[in-house]
Design an enzyme around this catalytic site. Structure first.
Site, PDB file in Angstrom:
ATOM      1  N   LYS A   1       0.838  -1.208   0.000  1.00 25.45           N
ATOM      2  CA  LYS A   1       0.000   0.000   0.000  1.00 25.45           C
ATOM      3  C   LYS A   1       0.869   1.253   0.000  1.00 25.45           C
ATOM      4  O   LYS A   1       2.078   1.171   0.229  1.00 25.45           O
ATOM      5  CB  LYS A   1      -0.950  -0.022   1.203  1.00 25.45           C
ATOM      6  CG  LYS A   1      -0.276   0.011   2.553  1.00 25.45           C
ATOM      7  CD  LYS A   1      -1.272  -0.395   3.633  1.00 25.45           C
ATOM      8  CE  LYS A   1      -0.613  -0.568   4.971  1.00 25.45           C
ATOM      9  NZ  LYS A   1      -0.442   0.642   5.733  1.00 25.45           N
TER      10      LYS A   1
ATOM     11  N   ARG B   1      -9.846   0.740  15.633  1.00 29.11           N
ATOM     12  CA  ARG B   1      -9.820   1.562  14.438  1.00 29.11           C
ATOM     13  C   ARG B   1     -10.786   0.954  13.424  1.00 29.11           C
ATOM     14  O   ARG B   1     -11.648   1.628  12.895  1.00 29.11           O
ATOM     15  CB  ARG B   1      -8.378   1.586  13.904  1.00 29.11           C
ATOM     16  CG  ARG B   1      -8.054   2.618  12.906  1.00 29.11           C
ATOM     17  CD  ARG B   1      -6.588   2.580  12.530  1.00 29.11           C
ATOM     18  NE  ARG B   1      -6.174   1.313  11.937  1.00 29.11           N
ATOM     19  CZ  ARG B   1      -4.976   1.088  11.396  1.00 29.11           C
ATOM     20  NH1 ARG B   1      -4.057   2.040  11.409  1.00 29.11           N
ATOM     21  NH2 ARG B   1      -4.679  -0.079  10.869  1.00 29.11           N
TER      22      ARG B   1
ATOM     23  N   TYR C   1      17.218  29.218   6.450  1.00 34.03           N
ATOM     24  CA  TYR C   1      16.073  30.006   6.937  1.00 34.03           C
ATOM     25  C   TYR C   1      16.108  30.183   8.448  1.00 34.03           C
ATOM     26  O   TYR C   1      16.347  29.230   9.192  1.00 34.03           O
ATOM     27  CB  TYR C   1      14.759  29.322   6.558  1.00 34.03           C
ATOM     28  CG  TYR C   1      14.409  29.437   5.089  1.00 34.03           C
ATOM     29  CD1 TYR C   1      14.200  30.682   4.501  1.00 34.03           C
ATOM     30  CD2 TYR C   1      14.274  28.304   4.301  1.00 34.03           C
ATOM     31  CE1 TYR C   1      13.867  30.790   3.150  1.00 34.03           C
ATOM     32  CE2 TYR C   1      13.938  28.400   2.957  1.00 34.03           C
ATOM     33  CZ  TYR C   1      13.747  29.657   2.394  1.00 34.03           C
ATOM     34  OH  TYR C   1      13.422  29.759   1.068  1.00 34.03           O
TER      35      TYR C   1
ATOM     36  N   MET D   1      12.662  23.760   0.829  1.00 32.71           N
ATOM     37  CA  MET D   1      11.855  22.945  -0.080  1.00 32.71           C
ATOM     38  C   MET D   1      12.743  22.120  -1.027  1.00 32.71           C
ATOM     39  O   MET D   1      12.454  20.958  -1.310  1.00 32.71           O
ATOM     40  CB  MET D   1      10.919  23.831  -0.905  1.00 32.71           C
ATOM     41  CG  MET D   1      10.006  23.052  -1.833  1.00 32.71           C
ATOM     42  SD  MET D   1       8.967  24.111  -2.848  1.00 32.71           S
ATOM     43  CE  MET D   1       7.765  24.683  -1.674  1.00 32.71           C
TER      44      MET D   1
HETATM   45  C1  LIG Z   1      -3.873  -4.223   8.530  1.00 35.60           C
HETATM   46  C2  LIG Z   1      -2.409  -4.150   8.277  1.00 35.60           C
HETATM   47  N1  LIG Z   1      -1.707  -5.281   8.197  1.00 35.60           N
HETATM   48  C3  LIG Z   1      -0.372  -5.280   7.992  1.00 35.60           C
HETATM   49  C4  LIG Z   1       0.314  -4.101   7.855  1.00 35.60           C
HETATM   50  C5  LIG Z   1       1.797  -4.150   7.640  1.00 35.60           C
HETATM   51  O1  LIG Z   1       2.454  -3.547   8.698  1.00 35.60           O
HETATM   52  P1  LIG Z   1       4.050  -3.420   8.691  1.00 35.60           P
HETATM   53  O2  LIG Z   1       4.381  -2.433   7.634  1.00 35.60           O
HETATM   54  O3  LIG Z   1       4.381  -2.937  10.058  1.00 35.60           O
HETATM   55  O4  LIG Z   1       4.592  -4.768   8.386  1.00 35.60           O
HETATM   56  C6  LIG Z   1      -0.380  -2.899   7.964  1.00 35.60           C
HETATM   57  C7  LIG Z   1       0.345  -1.645   7.885  1.00 35.60           C
HETATM   58  O5  LIG Z   1      -0.095  -0.614   8.336  1.00 35.60           O
HETATM   59  C8  LIG Z   1      -1.787  -2.918   8.168  1.00 35.60           C
HETATM   60  O6  LIG Z   1      -2.484  -1.787   8.262  1.00 35.60           O
END
Ligand SMILES: Cc1ncc(COP(=O)(O)O)c(C=O)c1O
Length: 330
Positions: free
Chosen positions: A5, A100, A220, A268
């Site tokens: 992701k 969550r 800066y 930047m």
């Molecule tokens: C539901 C879920 N599983 C697994 C992972 C993987 O986590 P990590 O990057 O700590 O291995 C994440 C990352 O946020 C997650 O949200």
């Protein structure tokens, strides 16, 4: 299951997924759009969408792209019902304490029956650690206890992430979900003295060098003030490229001659470093902002954040060069 992701934590999801495809059984992304982009790039392994559908429309897209939804609300089950679509596999998220996403343990049986009533029979139970870096914390213990209650009745499960896996508290029912550690990052020390090799090397070169007198400041707001006559290098990488503006004076920067320290606020497009002690450095000298040295989590410590955020926030302007490592695997 390789978690790719957020553009594979800033590493480039399509390239990473293509390279990982022969090595893993499935991918995970956060949202449908990310999965659709991978499908468009020819990735045909199963893809789990960790947040599940956000709408009926989303559920339809997930079905036509043959994605695996992670289900964590009654609304999402409604949408699956309304699409009438079949999914090869569905994950059912249990809220064991992160609070969550997910069904609390008491709700799991009814959520599961709703899914089986839709002929969705391949169901994997999942949960997410809130504090995996602290395996002995009360929160982790509470989560594992609740997981034990729900997993008893489920044939397949996944309660894992990088810290839980390297810290050896991840449960091993069926799927191991790895994100950060797959890219070579680590929030916890690895057992057996092992370390991970960072995938990302964030590199630049010195573009300009000048001497400044005692009492002169750099950048800066004049935050860094020379206590000695100092040689300052300007490096063309700033927060517009993904180097964090929060970096404090003294943040380490790697060079072939040794480590130098950030001197002055991050702009930047540029940062500045005190290179007085390494006279061999000059215009054109390569620098490593993070990678093998300094390690991304070390830099993150100077920026009040974690390495996850640093790699994920590399911007589009930064060119990504991909190398396939040769080694035992090849
Ligand atoms: C539901 C879920 N599983 C697994 C992972 C993987 O986590 P990590 O990057 O700590 O291995 C994440 C990352 O946020 C997650 O949200």
């Amino acid at each position: 299951m390789a978690v790719v992701k957020a553009d594979a934590y800033g590493h480039g999801a399509v390239k990473c997924a293509a390279a990982l495809s022969p090595l893993v059984d499935a991918f995970a992304v956060a949202i449908t759009e990310e999965a659709v982009a991978l499908r468009g790039a020819g990735i045909d392994l199963p893809i789990l969408v960790l947040q599940g559908p956000h709408s009926l429309e989303d559920a339809k897209i997930m079905s036509s792209a043959a994605l695996w939804p992670a289900i964590s609300t009654e609304h999402q089950i409604d949408w699956l019902e309304q699409t009438g679509a079949q999914f090869e596999q569905v994950w059912l998220k249990c809220d064991t304490g992160m609070h969550r996403l997910g069904f609390i343990p008491d709700e799991i049986t009814s959520a599961r029956s709703r899914l089986t009533a839709l002929s969705l029979s391949d169901i994997v139970m999942m949960s997410h650690f809130a504090d995996a870096e602290a395996p002995d914390s009360a929160l982790t213990e509470r989560q594992l206890l609740r997981w034990g209650q729900v997993i008893d009745a489920a044939p397949a499960g996944s309660f894992s992430n990088s810290a839980a896996t390297t810290g050896q508290i991840a449960t091993t029912e069926s799927w191991v979900r790895l994100g950060y550690s797959m890219y070579g990052g680590s929030l916890v020390a690895l057992p057996g003295g092992y370390s991970l090799k960072p995938v990302m090397q964030f590199e630049s070169r010195i573009a300009s060098v000048r001497w400044i007198d005692v009492g002169e400041s750099v950048g800066y707001g004049g935050r860094w003030v020379a206590r000695r006559r100092s040689r300052i290098a300007t490096i063309p990488a700033g927060y517009g490229d993904g180097y964090p503006r929060a970096a404090r004076d003294g943040t380490p920067i790697g060079t072939e001659k040794g480590t130098v320290l950030l001197a002055g606020k991050v702009s930047m497009d540029m940062i500045t470093a005190d290179i007085t002690d390494l006279p061999a450095l000059d215009v054109g000298s390569p620098v490593t902002l993070w990678g093998d040295s300094p390690y991304i989590d070390e830099v993150a410590g100077y920026c009040d954040t974690i390495g996850y955020e640093l790699c994920t926030r590399i911007t589009q302007r930064t060119p990504r060069l991909f190398h396939r490592l040769t080694g035992e695997r090849d």
